[in-house]
Write an enzyme that holds these catalytic residues in place. Structure first.
Site, PDB file in Angstrom:
ATOM      1  N   ASP A  72      49.111  64.587  11.751  1.00  0.00           N
ATOM      2  CA  ASP A  72      48.910  64.672  10.309  1.00  0.00           C
ATOM      3  C   ASP A  72      50.126  64.180   9.530  1.00  0.00           C
ATOM      4  O   ASP A  72      51.184  63.907  10.105  1.00  0.00           O
ATOM      5  CB  ASP A  72      48.559  66.116   9.897  1.00  0.00           C
ATOM      6  CG  ASP A  72      49.398  67.152  10.635  1.00  0.00           C
ATOM      7  OD1 ASP A  72      50.464  66.808  11.166  1.00  0.00           O
ATOM      8  OD2 ASP A  72      48.988  68.321  10.680  1.00  0.00           O
ATOM      9  N   ASP A 141      46.807  81.048  10.203  1.00  0.00           N
ATOM     10  CA  ASP A 141      45.372  81.223   9.968  1.00  0.00           C
ATOM     11  C   ASP A 141      44.531  80.491  11.019  1.00  0.00           C
ATOM     12  O   ASP A 141      43.331  80.298  10.847  1.00  0.00           O
ATOM     13  CB  ASP A 141      44.997  80.755   8.549  1.00  0.00           C
ATOM     14  CG  ASP A 141      45.320  79.277   8.313  1.00  0.00           C
ATOM     15  OD1 ASP A 141      45.807  78.599   9.262  1.00  0.00           O
ATOM     16  OD2 ASP A 141      45.088  78.794   7.188  1.00  0.00           O
ATOM     17  N   HIS A 143      44.691  77.355  11.997  1.00  0.00           N
ATOM     18  CA  HIS A 143      44.339  75.946  11.818  1.00  0.00           C
ATOM     19  C   HIS A 143      45.085  75.071  12.812  1.00  0.00           C
ATOM     20  O   HIS A 143      46.230  75.339  13.160  1.00  0.00           O
ATOM     21  CB  HIS A 143      44.572  75.475  10.371  1.00  0.00           C
ATOM     22  CG  HIS A 143      46.007  75.317   9.967  1.00  0.00           C
ATOM     23  ND1 HIS A 143      46.623  76.151   9.067  1.00  0.00           N
ATOM     24  CD2 HIS A 143      46.950  74.412  10.322  1.00  0.00           C
ATOM     25  CE1 HIS A 143      47.879  75.762   8.896  1.00  0.00           C
ATOM     26  NE2 HIS A 143      48.104  74.704   9.646  1.00  0.00           N
ATOM     27  N   GLU A 148      42.016  73.263   8.047  1.00  0.00           N
ATOM     28  CA  GLU A 148      42.084  74.598   7.472  1.00  0.00           C
ATOM     29  C   GLU A 148      40.790  75.363   7.729  1.00  0.00           C
ATOM     30  O   GLU A 148      39.775  74.769   8.102  1.00  0.00           O
ATOM     31  CB  GLU A 148      42.307  74.464   5.957  1.00  0.00           C
ATOM     32  CG  GLU A 148      43.579  73.709   5.576  1.00  0.00           C
ATOM     33  CD  GLU A 148      44.849  74.522   5.797  1.00  0.00           C
ATOM     34  OE1 GLU A 148      44.831  75.479   6.583  1.00  0.00           O
ATOM     35  OE2 GLU A 148      45.873  74.197   5.171  1.00  0.00           O
TER      36      GLU A 148
HETATM   37  N1  LIG Z   1      50.071  70.681   9.922  1.00  0.00           N
HETATM   38  C1  LIG Z   1      50.994  71.532  10.565  1.00  0.00           C
HETATM   39  C2  LIG Z   1      50.372  72.022  11.852  1.00  0.00           C
HETATM   40  O1  LIG Z   1      50.140  70.922  12.709  1.00  0.00           O
HETATM   41  C3  LIG Z   1      51.280  73.036  12.503  1.00  0.00           C
HETATM   42  O2  LIG Z   1      50.733  73.452  13.723  1.00  0.00           O
HETATM   43  C4  LIG Z   1      51.480  74.192  11.569  1.00  0.00           C
HETATM   44  C5  LIG Z   1      52.305  75.304  12.168  1.00  0.00           C
HETATM   45  O3  LIG Z   1      53.656  75.099  11.944  1.00  0.00           O
HETATM   46  P1  LIG Z   1      54.771  75.886  12.707  1.00  0.00           P
HETATM   47  O4  LIG Z   1      54.784  75.339  14.084  1.00  0.00           O
HETATM   48  O5  LIG Z   1      56.016  75.583  11.962  1.00  0.00           O
HETATM   49  O6  LIG Z   1      54.404  77.313  12.674  1.00  0.00           O
HETATM   50  O7  LIG Z   1      52.105  73.699  10.394  1.00  0.00           O
HETATM   51  C6  LIG Z   1      51.421  72.688   9.677  1.00  0.00           C
HETATM   52  O8  LIG Z   1      50.355  73.230   9.017  1.00  0.00           O
END
Ligand SMILES: N[C@@H]1[C@@H](O)[C@H](O)[C@@H](COP(=O)(O)O)O[C@@H]1O
Length: 294
Positions: A72, A141, A143, A148
């Site tokens: 992303d 959450d 995702h 989402e």
């Molecule tokens: N788009 C990214 C996800 O791909 C990632 O998995 C998530 C969790 O981030 P973290 O690993 O910092 O908890 O953050 C963002 O939303």
């Protein structure tokens, strides 16, 4: 689906980095037949990337014939912004290894036609024959990528409005200021991830414990999009002890016992350090390599 539980973040990172190394090396990629790797951003994969860089530096792994696709990217954030996923990926991994820049694919959140950019991304994945291994992280959450809650489980790469919870969670990267967090992103879809021949998800920390429980103990549900991994023929979740806090004791014991039985069956010599995986021959059939806990 397999669940591997390790003590803490460090051990999770170690396990996954070794796992990826083994996968790439077993594949014996070449320029005609590269290894196609899907990659996430966020704090979850930082430890994995650090260890992949170490493996590269010690000569155990090369990215020369690896093609990558990132999950992303924010819409409207300049590519050279320190918090863009372009910057993140180059700083955390790509600039430290021998990857060929043309082999790196990251969605362009500033493309003049965002829908076209998403279509092109899917076409690029198809052109290289699909993704061999998609590594993912999750939000609290549940995702995956920026899919989402409520995202279609058949979704493909597209423009997505971020959930308020995600905006709050990601504000830590923007001086804690919610107003600075982009509200739109380009993201691969749930189906784009699940189309990969193998999906590996990192889940660490107590703040993700509910999501892990929803993902593996409840049914497949679009409100916890990572739960789609239940339908994947080769899904692996690697979590730390903290992330298991909301799981039933029985679930934790069950997955730990499978790993334990497997170790006793194959013998320690077949496992590389900390549970890294080697290709194994099935005791019943010699027709294909087998990996632990499949
Ligand atoms: N788009 C990214 C996800 O791909 C990632 O998995 C998530 C969790 O981030 P973290 O690993 O910092 O908890 O953050 C963002 O939303």
């Amino acid at each position: 689906m397999r669940l591997i539980i390790r003590e803490d973040y460090e051990e999770v990172a170690h396990y996954i980095a070794n796992y990826i190394k083994e996968r790439i090396n077993q594949f014996q990629p070449s320029s005609e037949r590269p290894f196609v790797l899907g990659l996430p951003t966020g704090s979850s994969p930082i430890g994995v990337y650090k260890k992949l860089v170490e493996l590269y530096k010690s000569g155990e792994l090369s990215f020369q014939n690896v093609v990558t696709f990132n999950m992303d990217e924010y819409v409207g954030l300049p590519r050279d912004h320190p918090e863009s996923y372009h910057s993140f990926m180059w700083k955390s991994l790509f600039m430290h290894v021998d990857i060929v820049p043309e082999n790196v694919h990251i969605l362009d959140g500033n493309a003049p036609d965002l829908d076209e950019e998403c279509k092109k991304f899917e076409a690029d994945i198809a052109r290289v024959g699909g993704i061999e291994l998609f590594l993912g992280g999750i939000g609290p959450d549940g995702h995956i990528a920026f899919n989402e809650p409520g995202s279609s489980l058949t979704s493909r790469t597209r423009v997505k409005t971020l959930a308020y919870e995600t905006i709050i969670a990601n504000a830590r990267f923007f001086d804690g200021d919610i107003s600075k967090v982009p509200k739109l992103a380009l993201t691969v879809g749930v189906a784009t991830v699940m189309d990969a021949r193998e999906v590996v998800v990192i889940i660490t920390g107590a703040h993700k414990a509910i999501a892990l429980a929803k993902c593996i103990e409840d049914g497949v549900n679009h409100m916890w999009t990572v739960s789609a991994i239940q339908m994947h023929p080769k899904g692996l979740i690697v979590c730390d002890e903290d992330a298991t806090l909301e799981l039933h004791v029985k679930t934790v014991k069950y997955f730990k016992s499978i790993e334990h039985v497997h170790h006793s069956l194959i013998g320690a010599e077949n496992l590389s350090l900390q549970g890294g995986v080697k290709q194994l021959r099935s005791p019943v059939s010699n027709d294909r390599p087998q990996t632990p806990f499949e």
